[in-house]
Design a protein around this motif. Structure first.
Motif, short mmCIF file in Angstrom:
data_model
loop_
_atom_site.label_atom_id
_atom_site.label_comp_id
_atom_site.label_asym_id
_atom_site.label_seq_id
_atom_site.Cartn_x
_atom_site.Cartn_y
_atom_site.Cartn_z
N LEU A 1 -12.74 -1.52 2.03
CA LEU A 1 -11.63 -1.12 0.73
C LEU A 1 -12.72 -1.19 -0.50
O LEU A 1 -13.30 -2.29 -0.46
N SER A 2 -12.48 -0.40 -1.53
CA SER A 2 -13.26 -0.49 -2.30
C SER A 2 -13.00 -1.15 -3.71
O SER A 2 -13.58 -1.32 -4.68
N THR A 3 -11.76 -1.56 -3.48
CA THR A 3 -11.04 -2.39 -4.80
C THR A 3 -10.25 -3.66 -4.14
O THR A 3 -9.70 -3.44 -2.87
N ARG B 1 -13.45 3.30 2.34
CA ARG B 1 -14.79 4.05 2.35
C ARG B 1 -15.49 3.80 3.90
O ARG B 1 -15.75 2.67 3.98
N ARG C 1 -5.96 4.47 0.51
CA ARG C 1 -6.71 5.61 0.08
C ARG C 1 -8.16 5.23 -0.43
O ARG C 1 -9.09 6.04 -0.48
N ASP C 2 -8.32 3.88 -0.58
CA ASP C 2 -9.53 3.70 -1.21
C ASP C 2 -10.54 3.09 -0.24
O ASP C 2 -11.59 2.47 -0.45
N GLU D 1 0.92 -0.98 0.06
CA GLU D 1 -0.13 0.07 0.13
C GLU D 1 0.83 1.27 0.11
O GLU D 1 2.03 1.38 0.67
N ARG E 1 -6.96 -6.36 -4.03
CA ARG E 1 -5.72 -6.06 -4.15
C ARG E 1 -5.16 -7.60 -4.89
O ARG E 1 -5.34 -8.45 -4.42
#
Length: 337
Positions: free
Chosen positions: A293-295, A140, A137-138, A131, A297
């Protein structure tokens, strides 16, 4: 002898619960390090019972403005090169390789042959991701309402069965402890895998009959069979009314069919107990904000699980009565899509 006496005096001051006391003000390293440009290579663990992560470790890292690196994951009070038996205590190899590249660059001015990630983060599955920042950063935040209820501020509630969480590996001695007692709120089952990573927070509104009432907010991963595993926790003292409760940073992967459980209670006696007020406390309302997390890894970075994580996953869970889960499920509990 004088040094020992001085140490004991400081140890007594350690039990002051006023963050504005002189003892704690001069030790507020988050404030003192704000804006520092000194290069820092840092490690911190979610289940460190000594310098626990709830004391501001992540806030400290965030306030630094110089070159910095962070290893963060599910381990206790260990160093990157420490072993637990024959296994790496953190689960990631080549700690000194990364440390020496960091030292070479920032002490000797030697440009490294390879760049290491700013942050390497281990989630509850034992996998690691790279990271650029932590929290990511993502992440939410989704805010869920908490159901009204009651709890006894008697110091008896255990937040989990993880007895290694307390001082010396045993926790405080509590008469007739219970586990998972208090005001529960459950989400509906998750439809897909979701990763909770960051710093959750909670706000509860209490009716109390005595000042300095203990309030604990715990978050759990509740499996379809009712086994609840603690994900994060936080505690505060309340004189009644609205109270913000800071929860510890966490990184936890929820599987499909699992639920989020939130417990408002009076103690986590397997790890710590404050002076109980021996009163019945009413939880009038509340809310918890969870960073998802919105995405996804992919690919992950190098690293595996570790012995402390395995012990936690095995020992910490406890059974929640299915009737309580059914009765206390909040349909409006938002989940990540």
């Amino acid at each position: 002898a004088s040094r020992s006496a001085d140490c004991q005096a400081h140890f007594a001051e350690h039990y002051r619960d006023d963050p504005n006391s002189r003892f704690w003000r001069v030790r507020d390293f988050v404030v003192r390090a704000k804006g520092s440009t000194v290069p820092v290579f840092m490690t911190t663990g979610y289940v460190d019972a000594n310098t626990n992560i709830g004391g501001g470790a992540v806030d400290y890292f965030a306030t630094l403005r110089g070159p910095k690196r962070l290893w963060i994951g599910w381990w206790d009070h260990v160093r990157g090169n420490d072993l637990a038996g024959d296994e790496l205590a953190m689960g990631r190899a080549r700690f000194f390789d990364e440390v020496m590249r960091f030292y070479d660059e920032h002490l000797k001015g030697i440009r490294p042959a390879r760049r290491d990630p700013v942050v390497v983060a281990q989630t509850s599955t034992g996998t690691w991701t790279a990271e650029p920042t932590w929290p990511a950063r993502d992440a939410r935040g989704l805010t869920a309402p908490l159901l009204a209820g009651t709890y006894a501020d008697d110091g008896r509630n255990r937040g989990s069965n993880d007895t290694a969480a307390g001082p010396g590996g045993a926790g405080p001695v509590v008469d007739s402890p219970t586990t998972g007692a208090g005001a529960w709120t459950f989400s509906p089952p998750l439809r897909r895998t979701a990763r909770l990573a960051g710093i959750p927070s909670a706000r509860v509104v209490l009716t109390t009959s005595a000042p300095r009432t203990n309030v604990v907010v715990n978050v759990y991963d509740v499996a379809p069979d009712g086994r609840a595993t603690m994900v994060t926790r936080g505690a505060a003292l309340s004189d009644g009314g609205a109270k913000l409760v800071a929860l510890w940073p966490t990184d936890w992967t929820f599987r499909p069919g699992h639920r989020v459980g939130v417990l408002v209670s009076g103690a986590n006696s397997e790890a710590y107990v404050h002076v109980p007020t021996r009163q019945q406390v009413s939880v009038e309302s509340g809310a918890v904000t969870l960073p998802w997390l919105s995405t996804t890894r992919r690919p992950v970075t190098a690293g595996i699980g570790n012995p402390r994580l395995e012990t936690f996953l095995e020992s910490a869970p406890f059974e929640v009565d299915p009737s309580i889960v059914e009765e206390r499920t909040e349909a409006r509990f938002p989940l990540p899509s």
